[in-house]
Design a protein around this motif. Structure first.
Motif, PDB file in Angstrom:
ATOM      1  N   PHE A  20       0.866  -1.266  -0.017  1.00  0.00           N
ATOM      2  CA  PHE A  20      -0.020   0.164   0.257  1.00  0.00           C
ATOM      3  C   PHE A  20       0.731   1.243  -0.147  1.00  0.00           C
ATOM      4  N   ASN A  21       1.934   1.304   0.924  1.00  0.00           N
ATOM      5  CA  ASN A  21       2.750   2.347   0.910  1.00  0.00           C
ATOM      6  C   ASN A  21       3.626   2.573  -0.298  1.00  0.00           C
ATOM      7  N   ASN A  22       4.005   1.732  -0.889  1.00  0.00           N
ATOM      8  CA  ASN A  22       4.705   1.949  -2.325  1.00  0.00           C
ATOM      9  C   ASN A  22       3.809   2.274  -3.375  1.00  0.00           C
ATOM     10  N   ALA A  23       2.647   1.593  -3.554  1.00  0.00           N
ATOM     11  CA  ALA A  23       1.469   2.180  -4.401  1.00  0.00           C
ATOM     12  C   ALA A  23       1.065   3.422  -4.039  1.00  0.00           C
ATOM     13  N   LEU A  24       1.020   4.196  -2.847  1.00  0.00           N
ATOM     14  CA  LEU A  24       0.815   5.391  -2.492  1.00  0.00           C
ATOM     15  C   LEU A  24       1.690   6.370  -3.225  1.00  0.00           C
ATOM     16  N   GLU A  25       3.198   5.952  -3.012  1.00  0.00           N
ATOM     17  CA  GLU A  25       4.211   6.628  -3.420  1.00  0.00           C
ATOM     18  C   GLU A  25       4.088   6.690  -5.307  1.00  0.00           C
ATOM     19  N   GLU A  26       3.518   5.709  -5.796  1.00  0.00           N
ATOM     20  CA  GLU A  26       3.316   5.789  -7.105  1.00  0.00           C
ATOM     21  C   GLU A  26       2.455   6.895  -7.558  1.00  0.00           C
ATOM     22  N   VAL A  27       1.263   6.655  -6.758  1.00  0.00           N
ATOM     23  CA  VAL A  27       0.263   7.531  -7.137  1.00  0.00           C
ATOM     24  C   VAL A  27       0.586   9.011  -6.937  1.00  0.00           C
ATOM     25  N   ASN A  28       1.505   9.584  -6.252  1.00  0.00           N
ATOM     26  CA  ASN A  28       1.803  10.655  -6.028  1.00  0.00           C
ATOM     27  C   ASN A  28       0.890  11.553  -5.788  1.00  0.00           C
ATOM     28  N   ILE A  29       0.006  11.452  -4.825  1.00  0.00           N
ATOM     29  CA  ILE A  29      -1.110  12.299  -4.365  1.00  0.00           C
ATOM     30  C   ILE A  29      -0.632  12.687  -2.945  1.00  0.00           C
ATOM     31  N   PRO A  30      -0.365  13.950  -2.602  1.00  0.00           N
ATOM     32  CA  PRO A  30       0.318  14.299  -1.186  1.00  0.00           C
ATOM     33  C   PRO A  30      -0.859  13.732  -0.238  1.00  0.00           C
ATOM     34  N   THR A  31      -0.190  12.786   0.562  1.00  0.00           N
ATOM     35  CA  THR A  31      -0.954  11.875   1.616  1.00  0.00           C
ATOM     36  C   THR A  31      -0.157  11.674   2.721  1.00  0.00           C
ATOM     37  N   THR A  32      -0.774  11.933   4.124  1.00  0.00           N
ATOM     38  CA  THR A  32      -0.145  11.458   5.139  1.00  0.00           C
ATOM     39  C   THR A  32      -0.706  10.295   5.626  1.00  0.00           C
ATOM     40  N   LEU A  33       0.189   9.159   5.754  1.00  0.00           N
ATOM     41  CA  LEU A  33      -0.450   7.837   5.893  1.00  0.00           C
ATOM     42  C   LEU A  33      -0.180   7.503   7.308  1.00  0.00           C
ATOM     43  N   THR A  34      -1.035   6.994   8.201  1.00  0.00           N
ATOM     44  CA  THR A  34      -0.983   6.200   9.347  1.00  0.00           C
ATOM     45  C   THR A  34      -1.252   4.836   9.243  1.00  0.00           C
ATOM     46  N   VAL A  35      -0.701   3.946   9.676  1.00  0.00           N
ATOM     47  CA  VAL A  35      -0.636   2.490   9.610  1.00  0.00           C
ATOM     48  C   VAL A  35      -1.054   1.928  11.027  1.00  0.00           C
ATOM     49  N   VAL A  36      -1.957   1.227  11.146  1.00  0.00           N
ATOM     50  CA  VAL A  36      -2.145   0.277  12.311  1.00  0.00           C
ATOM     51  C   VAL A  36      -2.290  -1.031  12.129  1.00  0.00           C
ATOM     52  N   LYS A 112      -8.460  -6.541  -2.933  1.00  0.00           N
ATOM     53  CA  LYS A 112      -7.026  -6.309  -3.036  1.00  0.00           C
ATOM     54  C   LYS A 112      -6.594  -6.850  -4.387  1.00  0.00           C
ATOM     55  N   PRO A 113      -5.997  -6.156  -5.121  1.00  0.00           N
ATOM     56  CA  PRO A 113      -5.508  -6.510  -6.654  1.00  0.00           C
ATOM     57  C   PRO A 113      -4.469  -7.686  -6.410  1.00  0.00           C
ATOM     58  N   ILE A 114      -4.267  -8.470  -7.435  1.00  0.00           N
ATOM     59  CA  ILE A 114      -3.334  -9.203  -7.426  1.00  0.00           C
ATOM     60  C   ILE A 114      -1.941  -8.893  -7.896  1.00  0.00           C
ATOM     61  N   ASN A 115      -1.727  -7.869  -8.854  1.00  0.00           N
ATOM     62  CA  ASN A 115      -0.545  -7.399  -9.089  1.00  0.00           C
ATOM     63  C   ASN A 115      -0.245  -5.879  -8.847  1.00  0.00           C
ATOM     64  N   PHE A 116       0.846  -5.506  -8.865  1.00  0.00           N
ATOM     65  CA  PHE A 116       1.300  -4.011  -8.152  1.00  0.00           C
ATOM     66  C   PHE A 116       0.517  -2.975  -8.927  1.00  0.00           C
ATOM     67  N   HIS A 117       0.844  -3.114 -10.317  1.00  0.00           N
ATOM     68  CA  HIS A 117      -0.118  -1.905 -11.204  1.00  0.00           C
ATOM     69  C   HIS A 117      -1.482  -1.817 -10.768  1.00  0.00           C
ATOM     70  N   GLU A 118      -2.146  -2.907 -10.777  1.00  0.00           N
ATOM     71  CA  GLU A 118      -3.604  -2.717 -10.383  1.00  0.00           C
ATOM     72  C   GLU A 118      -3.872  -2.106  -8.782  1.00  0.00           C
ATOM     73  N   TYR A 119      -2.860  -2.734  -8.161  1.00  0.00           N
ATOM     74  CA  TYR A 119      -2.874  -1.997  -6.688  1.00  0.00           C
ATOM     75  C   TYR A 119      -2.675  -0.531  -6.662  1.00  0.00           C
ATOM     76  N   GLU A 121      -3.605   1.423  -9.030  1.00  0.00           N
ATOM     77  CA  GLU A 121      -4.676   1.940  -9.626  1.00  0.00           C
ATOM     78  C   GLU A 121      -5.897   1.996  -8.630  1.00  0.00           C
ATOM     79  N   THR A 122      -5.954   0.925  -7.695  1.00  0.00           N
ATOM     80  CA  THR A 122      -6.736   0.805  -6.599  1.00  0.00           C
ATOM     81  C   THR A 122      -6.693   2.053  -5.543  1.00  0.00           C
ATOM     82  N   VAL A 123      -5.429   2.165  -5.407  1.00  0.00           N
ATOM     83  CA  VAL A 123      -5.015   3.272  -4.215  1.00  0.00           C
ATOM     84  C   VAL A 123      -5.435   4.527  -4.991  1.00  0.00           C
ATOM     85  N   ARG A 124      -5.065   4.741  -6.265  1.00  0.00           N
ATOM     86  CA  ARG A 124      -5.654   6.174  -6.845  1.00  0.00           C
ATOM     87  C   ARG A 124      -7.179   6.015  -6.926  1.00  0.00           C
ATOM     88  N   THR A 125      -7.940   5.140  -7.131  1.00  0.00           N
ATOM     89  CA  THR A 125      -9.252   5.221  -6.895  1.00  0.00           C
ATOM     90  C   THR A 125     -10.053   5.498  -5.735  1.00  0.00           C
TER      91      THR A 125
END
Length: 139
Positions: A20-36, A112-119, A121-125
């Motif tokens: 998720f964190n790697n996909a978030l970096e790819e999306v490149n939308i300013p986001t502060t992420l907290t993970v629990v 949850k998508p199977i491959n990273f590219h789809e992941y 796009e899911t984060v972007r959605t």
């Protein structure tokens, strides 16, 4: 002015946290992420007086201590959290679980998508959905 989304991810699987964190970096939308890592920690973090106003809560279904549906029900019952845009992101494709999630108040249910590219796009959605809406969004 620099605007950033405040997102909290409730996910107990370290690999999915990293993806998720790697996909978030790819999306490149300013986001502060907290993970629990579990539902109890999620609710404790959301209710903390020091917590930011989260724009989006992303929940896995199967988590220790409290599952995603239980957390979602608590979020919807809490006056300060009830309007928080809430997304179920799970490996389940079970239509009964999907229906339970929407009945509990999910705004969006994604598998949850199977491959990273789809992941990515899911984060972007998730991040580009109209999270100000209170209606469920079906994909």
């Amino acid at each position: 002015m620099h605007v950033s989304l405040n997102v909290i991810l409730a996910e107990d699987d370290k690999d999915y946290q990293d993806i998720f964190n790697n996909a978030l970096e790819e999306v490149n939308i300013p986001t502060t992420l907290t993970v629990v890592s579990d539902g109890y920690e999620l609710m404790k973090t959301l209710r903390s007086p020091d917590a930011p106003n989260y724009n989006i809560v992303i929940l896995d279904i199967n988590m220790p201590k409290k599952n995603g549906i239980e957390c979602l029900k608590e979020i919807r019952k809490d006056q300060t959290l009830s309007n928080t845009y809430s997304v179920i992101l799970t490996s389940s494709q079970d239509p009964i679980i999907k229906e339970s999630a929407y009945q509990a108040g999910a705004n969006l249910f994604l598998t949850k998508p199977i491959n990273f590219h789809e992941y990515v796009e899911t984060v972007r959605t998730i991040l580009t959905s109209d999270w100000r809406m209170n209606l469920p969004i079906f994909f």
